[in-house]
Motif scaffolding. Sequence first.
Motif, short mmCIF file in Angstrom:
data_model
loop_
_atom_site.label_atom_id
_atom_site.label_comp_id
_atom_site.label_asym_id
_atom_site.label_seq_id
_atom_site.Cartn_x
_atom_site.Cartn_y
_atom_site.Cartn_z
N PHE A 35 29.79 30.99 42.79
CA PHE A 35 30.02 31.17 44.22
C PHE A 35 31.53 31.37 44.45
CE2 PHE A 35 25.99 29.00 44.31
CZ PHE A 35 25.35 29.46 45.45
N GLY A 36 31.88 32.39 45.23
CA GLY A 36 33.30 32.59 45.56
C GLY A 36 33.46 32.83 47.05
N THR A 37 34.51 32.27 47.65
CA THR A 37 34.70 32.48 49.09
C THR A 37 35.39 33.81 49.37
OG1 THR A 37 36.69 31.18 48.91
CG2 THR A 37 34.78 30.08 49.82
N GLU A 38 36.22 34.28 48.44
CA GLU A 38 36.87 35.57 48.66
C GLU A 38 35.86 36.69 48.41
OE1 GLU A 38 41.03 36.45 47.50
OE2 GLU A 38 40.96 34.50 46.53
N PRO A 39 35.96 37.80 49.17
CA PRO A 39 34.95 38.87 49.06
C PRO A 39 35.25 39.83 47.92
CG PRO A 39 36.51 39.40 50.79
CD PRO A 39 36.93 38.06 50.23
N ARG A 40 35.65 39.30 46.76
CA ARG A 40 36.03 40.22 45.68
C ARG A 40 35.87 39.53 44.33
NH1 ARG A 40 40.74 38.60 48.50
NH2 ARG A 40 40.67 40.40 49.86
N VAL A 41 36.07 40.33 43.27
CA VAL A 41 35.93 39.78 41.92
C VAL A 41 37.14 38.91 41.59
CG1 VAL A 41 34.48 41.66 41.08
CG2 VAL A 41 36.98 41.86 40.96
N ASN A 42 37.11 38.35 40.40
CA ASN A 42 38.15 37.40 39.99
C ASN A 42 39.43 38.12 39.58
OD1 ASN A 42 39.49 35.17 38.85
ND2 ASN A 42 38.62 35.64 36.86
N TYR A 43 40.55 37.64 40.10
CA TYR A 43 41.83 38.26 39.75
C TYR A 43 42.86 37.19 39.38
CZ TYR A 43 42.99 36.94 44.55
OH TYR A 43 43.20 36.24 45.70
N ASP A 44 43.97 37.67 38.80
CA ASP A 44 45.01 36.79 38.30
C ASP A 44 45.94 36.38 39.45
OD1 ASP A 44 46.99 35.48 36.99
OD2 ASP A 44 47.23 37.00 35.43
N ARG A 45 45.65 35.22 39.99
CA ARG A 45 46.37 34.79 41.19
C ARG A 45 47.87 34.69 40.97
NH1 ARG A 45 43.85 32.71 45.37
NH2 ARG A 45 42.02 31.98 44.24
N ILE A 46 48.28 34.29 39.75
CA ILE A 46 49.73 34.11 39.57
C ILE A 46 50.46 35.45 39.56
CG2 ILE A 46 49.60 31.89 38.41
CD1 ILE A 46 49.98 33.26 35.79
N MET A 47 49.70 36.56 39.46
CA MET A 47 50.35 37.87 39.51
C MET A 47 50.40 38.43 40.93
SD MET A 47 51.41 38.05 36.54
CE MET A 47 51.99 39.72 36.23
N LEU A 48 50.04 37.63 41.91
CA LEU A 48 50.14 38.11 43.30
C LEU A 48 51.59 38.39 43.68
CD1 LEU A 48 47.57 35.90 45.26
CD2 LEU A 48 47.49 38.38 44.91
N SER A 49 52.54 37.64 43.07
CA SER A 49 53.95 37.86 43.41
C SER A 49 54.39 39.27 43.05
CB SER A 49 54.84 36.82 42.72
OG SER A 49 54.52 35.55 43.21
N PRO A 50 54.10 39.75 41.82
CA PRO A 50 54.45 41.15 41.51
C PRO A 50 53.70 42.15 42.41
CG PRO A 50 54.04 39.94 39.49
CD PRO A 50 53.69 39.02 40.61
N VAL A 51 52.48 41.82 42.85
CA VAL A 51 51.77 42.72 43.77
C VAL A 51 52.54 42.78 45.09
CG1 VAL A 51 49.67 43.08 45.11
CG2 VAL A 51 49.51 42.36 42.72
N LEU A 52 52.96 41.61 45.57
CA LEU A 52 53.72 41.58 46.82
C LEU A 52 55.02 42.37 46.67
CD1 LEU A 52 54.29 40.50 49.67
CD2 LEU A 52 55.28 38.47 48.63
N ALA A 53 55.65 42.25 45.50
CA ALA A 53 56.92 42.94 45.29
C ALA A 53 56.72 44.44 45.05
CB ALA A 53 57.67 42.31 44.11
#
Lengths: 818, 115
Positions: A35-53
Amino acid sequence: MTKERLVVIGNGMAGCRAVEEVLKRDPDRYEITIFGTEPRVNYDRIMLSPVLAGEKAFADIVLNDEAWYRDHAITLHTGCAVSQIDREARVVRASNGTQAAYDRLILATGSDPVRLPLPGADLAGVVTFRDLDDVEAMVAAADAGGEAVVIGGGLLGLEAAYGLARRGMRATVIHLMDVLMERQLDESAGFLLRSALTDRGVETVLGAQSEAILGENGKVSGLQLKDGRIIPCSLLVMAVGIRPNTALAAGCGLTVGRGVVVDDQMRTSDPAVFAIGECAEHRGVAYGLVAPIWEMCRTLADVLTGVDDCAYGGSVLQTRLKVSGVDVFSAGRFSGGEGCEDVVFRDAGRGVYKRVVLDQGRVAGAVLFGDVIDGGWYFDLMKSQADVSELRETLIFGQAVTEALRGVDPKSAVAAMADSQEICGCNGVCKGAITTAIGDLGLTTLEDVRAHTKASASCGSCTPLVEKLLAVTLGDAFQAQTGPKPVCGCTHHGHEVVRKRIVSEGLKSIPAVMQALEWATPEGCASCRPALNYYLICAWPGDYQDDKQSRFVNERVHANIQKDGTYSVVPRMWGGMTSPQELRAIADVADKFAIPAVKVTGGQRIDLLGVKKDDLPAVWADLNAAGMVSGHAYAKGLRTVKTCVGTDWCRFGTQDSTGLGVRLEKLMWGSWAPAKVKLAVSGCPRNCAEATCKDIGVVCVDSGFEIHIGGAAGLHIQGTQLLTKVASEDEAVWAICAITQLYREEGWYLERIYKWMARVGLESIRAQVEDPDARKALYDRFAYSQRFSRTDPWAERVAGRHADEFNPLSRRLEFERA
Amino acid sequence: MNAMVKDPQIAWIDVGADTDIPRRGARRLKGPQGEIAIFRTGDGQVFALMDACPHKGGPLSQGIVHGASVTCPLHGRVIDLATGESLGADAGKGCAPVVPLEVREGRLFIGLVRG
């Protein structure tokens, strides 16, 4: 045979990794539902910073795509929040009606970002930094440009601010503490990080408490700090920490502390239910980094696939910051502690700071900035607790150097260097140039080598190498010579070099000086900190913020500590003049506070002895009310100006010595100096004010004013020398201020004027004071500096400044026993 | 960290927040056996000692804190904050008694022996 049913609540990094680990061990054992609350598959949360950048795209950070779930026959419910766990029936139910029965249940619910309950926290444009939705909201805001404020100067907050700055926003980080990432960094590394962020367009405000979020039309418009400052912004990110998400676990009666409490097998208080990742609390610790999660997942998978005697024993942590071009590493007890030893290396040219903490010959922790290549090596040495005593000499230079030099005598290592190898990086001097100069010119000392080749003449960090080279080249003829005496054991630099480089390199804080001059300790000692604090005040009177904790107690509390821990208080009496009102006020204060001793000092004023520290502000308030200010009887700075009565009363007086003394004291009070400065003005050569044993003394004669300097009447007794003679009182004032300023700029900390004079020579002082341009320039610098120092420290403290200094921390202990 | 739970002989008293102590500084407390000094280092570690130098009883709380040590304001003896022992040339010449101190979620607790 039907499979056992494994249900995972949480489609994040922990939940999916646990499933992967189980599948790796036994692919067919479980029927798996996630069960996941986010509407998407599993991703590497610690890499959100490079996505933001903007350095990575979402597709780059997906860990498990839809095919993975399909291939392993995993049922995935996305966008589906579980609302209830029925432990009796072993069923989980989601709010949309979905339900799943389990034999084993894994809680991997992660954590929620903490939202500060500030007024205005619900305005549009106030976000946290946790998932892809947050990142998308930030990216959308950044597209509109403008200003962003990030509350929280920890790992996540800094990465958020950097990402926003990369996207073109002006980002400001507001941090409660006075060091960025204070849980991972010491002051020196925090200072370098702050500078690196400034270079990347991220401003930082330290020691700042948020008061309220301001808004216009329902949208955030700024952040107001406790001190009243307002920082405008169109986006506000709260990155002040995380809180384990334990609501589900608590709702079904599992034991919950800070997180869901688990044992070494990741089991909760219900043996069919497990918890891992940020929602779990293991041995009292809830982790917020990824490495422990991987370790927990491995243990859990072992347990779920029937491996006996597996146990998770807690994690040793290391931290790296994901800001491009800023290399930071931290692990373990980086700040040392009982019985620990620091090994420090700084390279000012490359902006490198390394600190390795040793405990009983073993690595206990490390902080690295600018060069983190050896982070992994130190981390391994720390985890293995290997004895590194043998490597002590080279450890700080890293693994490559240590292994290359293992068992090699340092002298032969120098001998083995090629002639073309560079020894002195500052001046680009190679080994060959130095050995040739030693041979051809017959050099025998370090100073000779410095004078002829410039090797080690700048930052000095290659001094040991040059000395070894001298030793190798000259053999027995070499005698190690010491250069100028170092400021203290924290550095090999002398006072002169330190003072010059503060000015020439524009160094404006203690950490900046320590980094640029490659201090050998993390934060200096009781000798160098006060010296640096003074040098900075003197060099940057308008800019530098005095560091109270780098001052000796007397200058911190503006009174003189006595042998019993009480203080003495000496109000200023300008030129030794007083009045009935002042004397009455002093008498009243002495009565009111039961001050046990009142004494007349040698500097023509009155000393109140035996004042309790807690009483100081009230004593000062009463003295202030009678018009008196601090006499700075405790200061490395101007103390007294002693006078005789001069032409006002004396039949021999040639000038108004009292008037000149009062004028000098009113002009010069409050100025800090390398050591105490005492003045006197005598109205005639009979010298009743004893001007010729003062630091600066004036002897009035019919034709003008003789100015003498360099007297002493303490530990050493020495008469002054005549420096110059001037015709008018104005000239006397200018000359005295110029001398004082020259001494302030050239003197070494704790060096009295007579010692400074002996070091630099009377002639060099005279040359400056008698040259009208030089004198004027010195006088102007003194006058500028005085704009910031002529304030009464007593009045400031009566008004509440540094109130903590005078109040006990708490009175509870007294009450507990009373 | 667990001493707070374990030893029933010690009463733990909340005396304030760790951030009430200035970095590289100290605050004082009046204890039943005399003044107590609570120090906070530049790195944020906190220590508590009886506020009396083993040399001549100087108030250590008034000294300069550097690393995990403090220099007494009266005659410059350097004291290890963790052990209270004299350091450097004065090593072995007496120590300032350590006062039990625990930090729990940013609050400081001083341990007093019941009696």
